[in-house]
Design an enzyme around this catalytic site. Structure first.
Site, PDB file in Angstrom:
ATOM      1  N   GLU A   1       1.377  -3.391   7.139  1.00 25.76           N
ATOM      2  CA  GLU A   1       0.388  -4.121   6.346  1.00 25.76           C
ATOM      3  C   GLU A   1       0.294  -5.570   6.776  1.00 25.76           C
ATOM      4  OE1 GLU A   1      -1.628  -2.715   4.486  1.00 25.76           O
ATOM      5  OE2 GLU A   1      -0.742  -0.902   3.653  1.00 25.76           O
TER       6      GLU A   1
ATOM      7  N   ASP B   1      -3.671   8.383  10.597  1.00 28.47           N
ATOM      8  CA  ASP B   1      -5.060   8.017  10.866  1.00 28.47           C
ATOM      9  C   ASP B   1      -5.255   6.936  11.923  1.00 28.47           C
ATOM     10  OD1 ASP B   1      -3.877   6.193   9.170  1.00 28.47           O
ATOM     11  OD2 ASP B   1      -5.473   6.192   7.677  1.00 28.47           O
TER      12      ASP B   1
ATOM     13  N   GLU C   1      -8.550   9.888  -4.299  1.00 34.04           N
ATOM     14  CA  GLU C   1      -7.497   9.696  -3.300  1.00 34.04           C
ATOM     15  C   GLU C   1      -7.184  10.993  -2.568  1.00 34.04           C
ATOM     16  OE1 GLU C   1      -5.139   6.125  -2.848  1.00 34.04           O
ATOM     17  OE2 GLU C   1      -7.107   6.828  -2.204  1.00 34.04           O
TER      18      GLU C   1
ATOM     19  N   GLU D   1     -13.228   3.272   3.798  1.00 28.75           N
ATOM     20  CA  GLU D   1     -13.386   4.133   4.976  1.00 28.75           C
ATOM     21  C   GLU D   1     -14.706   4.885   4.993  1.00 28.75           C
ATOM     22  OE1 GLU D   1      -9.265   2.999   4.780  1.00 28.75           O
ATOM     23  OE2 GLU D   1     -10.593   3.872   3.262  1.00 28.75           O
TER      24      GLU D   1
END
EC number: 3.2.1.-
Length: 863
Positions: A88, A235, A329, A347
């Site tokens: 992050e 991803d 989610e 996204e």
């Protein structure tokens, strides 16, 4: 919309990392209740402001950008004694500083703004990079998942460095930021470490399937979780392989991506679905649901140039979005909610932008408008935009992540922007996974470890990337014949203008059928069958005889359901056969109508030692008895096994059952009959446990228990249903601890309210609910927003109906449930059954539950 979010952050939260939009204050780590791994993104470094820097420039807010840069330089400290996520911090803070630096240099070179700027943001970025480098001090080169900004790794004061595992995306989403930092500063150390991590992941791929797992041991390189997909945990690893090729011009990244992509399309892609598989057995599905992070993948397919599957998967995601207003989610393969949260993830908007960019199909502008409208209708609050705690009820969470400002508004603005709205050419930049802008000119930086060669651009698999690839070489080195391709669009790819619609319509229909509407019209002149579906009872001999005459037979299945099958040729007459067909149709219509009447799942919460409310079991409700949704306190009591266990006769241990909650086995009689027997014995509640070994709410949707066709007003206690796995957890707990107390309620209760403020160990379960009026669409089933990390978000059983095969029809209702039916059901894989489950300890029985919790936390870590 951006102004509303940004100004409220600056007014109410800055210099805190994030805005809490419901309480209009900043989220400061350590001052607010811990959210576990989610808080690893917070480092007391004004995260949202740094993450938003280049968004300000893209939206032509140059004055605000200049002021924001000055604030960052003046106020932000990077040497805080705090443990943060390497992943992050890299994508949000390092990426944000590099994106801000890129914009500052661009504005300064334009000669109107930032004339005072002397690479200060770049110096801060290098400081962040140096603070992250200790995490890469492993034998494998894979980084530790966390690092202390001040003390690094494994020191006595670092409070980190003992971890052994990291997610594939966490280790593989470094190269863009670290390579950009190396090329901006001339120091190759960052790019070297990022490449080493990528090389190790590539070497550890499963060589037969060419897939990677979700979690890997950073020391041994062994796969800890062997499931593979394109969503949470993996991803952005795939994203960065392709984008590293685009940014750095090294065809090694493209070759690796192409090999992975071929396997993804072979094993994971089942258009329009993207389903996880096992890396060693890629033909074996690993889960029956998808997570929202995979919504980036259609956009990546556009970059790859594979437009058709991008259109198909995007359309599936759009239909799920329309059904639930936002992407949950996680959602099941029949497009129902699995985890109900939506933290305003970008996204789907990202993929919408890329598809519009590639095709110029105005359809995607309508998709974007849907996203905008839903954000304003459901997420906008007075102090910003609040994440959705439950997409079905519209309840909010006091959360507005930094990526909402960093990504969502970038992609939505670019989707609708005309050329004159943009102050610079975005084609000169590439977006990181956090949508930060890095200039493609970095490919020509002198300190690149692997300079590109002319052969790199020969690959025909990326024809539309000509604009990107052109920037990697000077014009003298280029053969223009290599760049005759243009960005693909539907008119060139598909001469028939209706082709994209032909791709989308079947997907729209498939999603719609997963939430069918009741039939409204009847053919004129249709008669009524001698037996009405609403009156049918599976244990009524007269009804069974009427079915036989109509050519309808009833079969009892092993899992407790009964299946209705019609063979028109077996009816006693042609008229009876027509009656049978109408009866079957009525059963299907009645099932559709019941879709709108489904009750939400309930919670069985174990509150006695050593659980103290931390274990919550998903349970199905009954259509009769006490309505737990109207009970403030729920029903609390100790559990005991009824004798007989079936509950189908008067209880022999009534004295022991009195004042307790009786445990009953499914089968042998109607649910309402069980309820009456335990109520007569003095029980205060009942829990029916499935007798189908291996069943679980993880793999089967819940259903509601119906009455027996008679008036059930006499049943005044609550009756809940547990599948075998969840029920066995309760039975094993009873076997081990003898006295087990549970709370039956409509949702998990926070432990503070259960134990009246007494301090107890463990995570405090959230239970607050902000219920919104139910929408017309059946997507907003009134299901209690139980925290997904604790309670699987299973729906009450609903059934997709196939309107074909009129002469050989079968209908499958649940035992004792009335007409909850399935027509022409397709074969499903049998869930794996653990033969030794009855001998497992409570801790072992909870392993699957913990895995779901870890998967949810893993997804939170991802973005």
């Amino acid at each position: 919309m951006f102004d509303h979010a940004y100004s409220n952050y600056m007014d109410h939260a800055y210099p805190a990392d994030e805005l809490m939009p419901l309480t209009c204050r900043g989220r400061v780590r350590g001052l607010e209740p811990s959210r576990g791994d989610v808080d690893d993104a917070l480092g007391k470094f004004s995260l949202t402001l740094i993450d938003t820097l280049d968004t300000l420039v893209l939206l032509n807010k140059t004055t605000e950008f200049e002021e924001a840069v000055r604030r960052v330089l003046t106020d932000v400290r990077l040497d805080n004694d705090i443990v943060v996520s390497v992943f992050e911090t890299n994508i949000r803070v390092l990426g944000g500083l590099l994106g801000g630096h890129s914009m500052a240099v661009m504005l300064k070179d334009a000669g109107h703004h930032m004339q005072w700027y002397q690479d200060e943001l770049l110096h801060m970025a290098k400081d962040v990079g140096l603070r992250l480098l200790p995490a890469f001090n492993t034998s494998s080169g894979l980084p530790y998942p966390r690092v202390n900004l001040k003390h690094g790794i494994r020191g006595p004061e670092s409070r980190t460095g003992t971890e052994t595992d990291t997610c594939t995306a966490c280790a593989g989403t470094i190269i863009l930021e670290f390579a950009a930092l190396s090329r901006f500063t001339g120091d190759p150390v960052f790019e070297v470490h990022a490449r080493r991590a990528l090389d190790f992941l590539w070497e550890k791929r499963q060589r037969n399937s060419n897939l990677v797992g979700t979690t890997i041991n950073i020391h041994s390189g062994e796969w800890v979780r062997r499931d593979s997909g394109v969503g949470a945990g993996i991803d952005s690893y795939y994203e960065y392989l392709l984008k590293a090729y685009i940014l750095l011009g090294d065809d090694l990244f493209l070759q690796r991506f192409n090999i992975h992509y071929a396997s993804i399309m072979k094993y994971i892609s089942q258009p329009p679905l993207l389903l996880d598989v096992h890396i060693h057995k890629p033909l074996l599905p690993a889960r029956t649901w998808m997570d929202s992070l995979l919504a980036f993948f259609p956009g990546l397919q556009v970059l790859k140039g594979d437009i058709r599957p991008a259109i198909e998967t995007h359309e599936m995601l759009y239909q799920v979005t329309k059904k639930h207003n936002f992407l949950p989610e996680a959602f099941t393969t029949d497009f129902r909610v699995h985890w109900a949260q939506h933290p305003l993830r970008p996204e789907f908007a990202e993929s919408t932008y890329f598809l519009y960019k590639a095709t110029k199909d105005p359809y995607y502008l309508e998709v974007g408008r849907t996203v905008l409208d839903n954000l304003n209708r459901f997420a906008r609050v007075p102090c910003g935009f609040a994440a959705m705690k439950d997409v079905r009820t519209g309840s909010h969470e006091d959360r507005m992540d930094s990526f909402f400002l960093a990504e969502m508004f970038k992609y939505l603005f670019l989707l609708f922007a005309e050329e004159e709205d943009l102050t610079f050419n975005v084609e000169d930049y590439i977006f990181t996974t956090e949508a930060h802008l890095l200039p493609l000119s970095l490919s020509t930086a002198p300190h690149a470890p692997s300079p590109p060669t002319n052969t790199t651009v020969q690959a025909p698999s990326l024809p539309h990337l000509s604009a990107y690839v052109k920037s990697l070489w000077s014009e003298e080195e280029l053969d223009d014949s290599n760049f005759d391709w243009t960005c693909p669009n539907t008119r060139l790819l598909f001469p028939d203008p209706a082709f994209p619609r032909n791709l989308r319509d079947p997907i729209r229909s498939a999603v719609d059928k997963s939430c069918p509407r009741p039939a409204i019209h009847r053919e004129p002149g249709m008669g009524r069958p001698p037996l009405r579906a609403q009156d049918f009872m599976a244990n009524n001999p007269d009804h069974l005889e009427l079915l036989r005459r109509m050519g309808v037979s009833l079969i009892h299945l092993k899992d407790g359901r009964v299946q209705l099958v019609q063979h028109a040729t077996q009816a006693v007459s042609a008229v009876a056969a027509e009656d049978g067909m109408r009866f079957m149709q009525e059963m299907m219509e009645l099932s559709s109508q019941q879709q709108k009447e489904q009750l939400p799942p309930r919670a069985v919460q174990i509150v006695s030692h050593p659980f103290f409310g931390r274990v919550v079991l998903t349970s199905g409700p009954a259509q009769f008895g006490t309505d737990l949704s109207k009970s403030i306190t729920g029903v609390r009591g100790f559990v005991t096994v009824a004798e007989p266990y079936s509950g189908c006769a008067e209880l022999s241990n009534a004295a022991f059952v009195q004042g307790r909650i009786a445990l009953l086995q499914r089968g042998q009689c109607m649910f309402a009959e069980k309820a009456r027997h335990i109520m007569k014995a003095g029980a205060i509640g009942g829990i029916v446990i499935d007798d189908n070994e291996g069943s679980s709410s993880d793999t089967a949707p819940l259903f509601q228990m119906a009455g027996d066709g008679r008036n059930t007003d006499d049943v005044t206690l609550p009756l809940l249903f547990l599948f075998y796995k969840e029920g066995n957890i309760l039975l094993e707990a009873l076997k081990e601890y003898r006295e087990v107390e549970v709370l039956l309620s409509d949702k998990a209760r926070d432990r503070a309210s259960i134990f009246k403020g007494k301090p107890l160990p463990g995570i405090l379960l959230e239970s607050r609910r902000d219920v919104q009026e139910e929408e017309e669409d059946c997507s907003t089933d009134q299901t209690s927003p139980v925290p997904a990390a604790t309670l699987d978000q299973s729906h009450v059983r609903t059934v997709e109906l196939d309107e074909s095969a009129p002469h050989n029809e079968e209908v499958t209702p649940e035992e004792d449930v009335g007409p909850a039916i399935k027509r022409n059901p397709e074969p499903e894989e049998e869930p794996e059954v653990d033969k030794d489950s009855s001998r497992k300890s409570v801790e072992a029985m909870m392993a699957d539950w913990r895995e779901d919790l870890e998967a949810f936390q893993q997804m939170e870590d991802e973005l």
